[in-house]
Design a protein around this motif. Structure first.
Motif, PDB file in Angstrom:
ATOM      1  N   GLY A   1     -11.181  19.224  17.520  1.00  0.00           N
ATOM      2  CA  GLY A   1     -12.211  18.660  16.666  1.00  0.00           C
ATOM      3  C   GLY A   1     -11.944  17.253  15.820  1.00  0.00           C
ATOM      4  N   SER A   2     -12.748  16.616  15.331  1.00  0.00           N
ATOM      5  CA  SER A   2     -12.600  15.485  14.468  1.00  0.00           C
ATOM      6  C   SER A   2     -12.411  15.751  13.105  1.00  0.00           C
ATOM      7  N   THR A   3     -11.717  14.994  12.042  1.00  0.00           N
ATOM      8  CA  THR A   3     -12.002  15.214  10.731  1.00  0.00           C
ATOM      9  C   THR A   3     -12.477  13.980  10.159  1.00  0.00           C
ATOM     10  N   VAL A   4     -12.575  13.921   8.831  1.00  0.00           N
ATOM     11  CA  VAL A   4     -12.904  12.900   8.009  1.00  0.00           C
ATOM     12  C   VAL A   4     -11.900  11.802   8.328  1.00  0.00           C
ATOM     13  N   LEU A   5     -10.622  12.289   8.330  1.00  0.00           N
ATOM     14  CA  LEU A   5      -9.379  11.217   8.633  1.00  0.00           C
ATOM     15  C   LEU A   5      -9.534  10.363   9.828  1.00  0.00           C
ATOM     16  N   HIS A   6     -10.131  11.197  10.930  1.00  0.00           N
ATOM     17  CA  HIS A   6     -10.218  10.428  12.057  1.00  0.00           C
ATOM     18  C   HIS A   6     -11.234   9.255  11.698  1.00  0.00           C
ATOM     19  N   ALA A   7     -12.451   9.494  11.268  1.00  0.00           N
ATOM     20  CA  ALA A   7     -13.721   8.419  10.907  1.00  0.00           C
ATOM     21  C   ALA A   7     -12.697   7.327  10.014  1.00  0.00           C
ATOM     22  N   LYS A   8     -12.023   7.808   9.046  1.00  0.00           N
ATOM     23  CA  LYS A   8     -11.448   6.870   8.131  1.00  0.00           C
ATOM     24  C   LYS A   8     -10.443   5.834   8.971  1.00  0.00           C
ATOM     25  N   LEU A   9      -9.758   6.360   9.546  1.00  0.00           N
ATOM     26  CA  LEU A   9      -8.665   5.567  10.370  1.00  0.00           C
ATOM     27  C   LEU A   9      -9.553   4.786  11.437  1.00  0.00           C
ATOM     28  N   GLU A  10     -10.552   5.215  11.980  1.00  0.00           N
ATOM     29  CA  GLU A  10     -11.133   4.354  13.043  1.00  0.00           C
ATOM     30  C   GLU A  10     -11.950   3.179  12.323  1.00  0.00           C
ATOM     31  N   LYS A  11     -12.373   3.448  11.142  1.00  0.00           N
ATOM     32  CA  LYS A  11     -13.176   2.306  10.542  1.00  0.00           C
ATOM     33  C   LYS A  11     -12.132   1.294   9.984  1.00  0.00           C
ATOM     34  N   LEU A  12     -11.058   1.700   9.430  1.00  0.00           N
ATOM     35  CA  LEU A  12     -10.006   1.128   8.930  1.00  0.00           C
ATOM     36  C   LEU A  12      -9.536   0.140  10.087  1.00  0.00           C
ATOM     37  N   VAL A  13      -9.051   0.796  11.222  1.00  0.00           N
ATOM     38  CA  VAL A  13      -8.995  -0.165  12.488  1.00  0.00           C
ATOM     39  C   VAL A  13     -10.133  -1.287  12.923  1.00  0.00           C
ATOM     40  N   ALA A  14     -11.239  -0.801  12.929  1.00  0.00           N
ATOM     41  CA  ALA A  14     -12.398  -1.425  13.135  1.00  0.00           C
ATOM     42  C   ALA A  14     -12.298  -2.638  12.241  1.00  0.00           C
ATOM     43  N   ASN A  15     -12.302  -2.364  11.173  1.00  0.00           N
ATOM     44  CA  ASN A  15     -12.295  -3.252  10.029  1.00  0.00           C
ATOM     45  C   ASN A  15     -11.196  -4.585  10.330  1.00  0.00           C
ATOM     46  N   PHE A  16     -10.003  -3.827  10.416  1.00  0.00           N
ATOM     47  CA  PHE A  16      -8.662  -4.714  10.752  1.00  0.00           C
ATOM     48  C   PHE A  16      -8.934  -5.789  11.610  1.00  0.00           C
ATOM     49  N   ILE A  17      -9.552  -5.320  13.009  1.00  0.00           N
ATOM     50  CA  ILE A  17      -9.635  -6.238  14.051  1.00  0.00           C
ATOM     51  C   ILE A  17     -10.916  -6.803  14.292  1.00  0.00           C
ATOM     52  N   GLY A  18     -11.808  -6.706  13.089  1.00  0.00           N
ATOM     53  CA  GLY A  18     -13.241  -7.263  13.124  1.00  0.00           C
ATOM     54  C   GLY A  18     -14.128  -6.985  13.951  1.00  0.00           C
ATOM     55  N   LYS A  19     -14.195  -5.596  14.327  1.00  0.00           N
ATOM     56  CA  LYS A  19     -15.047  -5.193  15.368  1.00  0.00           C
ATOM     57  C   LYS A  19     -16.012  -4.202  14.525  1.00  0.00           C
ATOM     58  N   GLU A  20     -17.054  -3.755  15.002  1.00  0.00           N
ATOM     59  CA  GLU A  20     -17.979  -2.912  14.568  1.00  0.00           C
ATOM     60  C   GLU A  20     -17.391  -1.402  14.487  1.00  0.00           C
ATOM     61  N   ASP A  21     -16.712  -1.004  15.459  1.00  0.00           N
ATOM     62  CA  ASP A  21     -16.071   0.324  15.553  1.00  0.00           C
ATOM     63  C   ASP A  21     -14.799   0.416  16.359  1.00  0.00           C
ATOM     64  N   ALA A  22     -14.229   1.457  16.152  1.00  0.00           N
ATOM     65  CA  ALA A  22     -13.109   1.655  17.208  1.00  0.00           C
ATOM     66  C   ALA A  22     -12.889   3.122  17.418  1.00  0.00           C
ATOM     67  N   VAL A  23     -12.060   3.558  18.657  1.00  0.00           N
ATOM     68  CA  VAL A  23     -11.561   4.760  18.647  1.00  0.00           C
ATOM     69  C   VAL A  23     -10.171   5.022  18.989  1.00  0.00           C
ATOM     70  N   CYS A  24      -9.515   5.807  18.302  1.00  0.00           N
ATOM     71  CA  CYS A  24      -8.181   5.878  18.115  1.00  0.00           C
ATOM     72  C   CYS A  24      -7.748   7.206  18.931  1.00  0.00           C
ATOM     73  N   PHE A  25      -6.865   6.801  19.604  1.00  0.00           N
ATOM     74  CA  PHE A  25      -6.138   8.113  20.600  1.00  0.00           C
ATOM     75  C   PHE A  25      -4.949   8.353  20.024  1.00  0.00           C
ATOM     76  N   ASN A  26      -4.508   9.659  20.042  1.00  0.00           N
ATOM     77  CA  ASN A  26      -2.989  10.071  19.777  1.00  0.00           C
ATOM     78  C   ASN A  26      -2.090  10.179  20.827  1.00  0.00           C
ATOM     79  N   MET A  27      -0.737  10.060  20.836  1.00  0.00           N
ATOM     80  CA  MET A  27      -0.134  10.276  21.817  1.00  0.00           C
ATOM     81  C   MET A  27       1.138  11.388  21.523  1.00  0.00           C
ATOM     82  N   GLY A  28       1.905  11.676  22.674  1.00  0.00           N
ATOM     83  CA  GLY A  28       2.957  12.608  22.492  1.00  0.00           C
ATOM     84  C   GLY A  28       2.724  14.045  22.458  1.00  0.00           C
TER      85      GLY A  28
END
Length: 72
Positions: free
Chosen positions: A45-72
């Motif tokens: 499941g998702s945590t508040v950290l996932h939402a914060k990270l995705e908002k940060l990435v979206a703001n950084f790239i100038g988009k409304e929203d983003a989805v982040c996937f882990n690796m490894g």
């Protein structure tokens, strides 16, 4: 010449002596986030950290929203 190795799992240097680099923050985070957050959000499941990270990435790239996937 300096470079940043993004191809390893130690590009932030945490695999060295983490007690010296980020130990206090790691221990403090356990009060707020369980160790299970080290697994994939699709498994546990998702945590508040996932939402914060995705908002940060979206703001950084100038988009409304983003989805982040882990690796490894």
């Amino acid at each position: 010449r300096h470079c940043l190795n993004l191809g390893s799992y130690n590009y932030l240097g945490f695999a060295d002596d983490w007690n010296a680099t980020c130990g206090k923050d790691v221990i403090a985070s356990l009060d707020e986030f369980p160790v299970s957050t080290g697994s994939s959000r699709f498994e546990l499941g998702s945590t508040v950290l996932h939402a914060k990270l995705e908002k940060l990435v979206a703001n950084f790239i100038g988009k409304e929203d983003a989805v982040c996937f882990n690796m490894g």
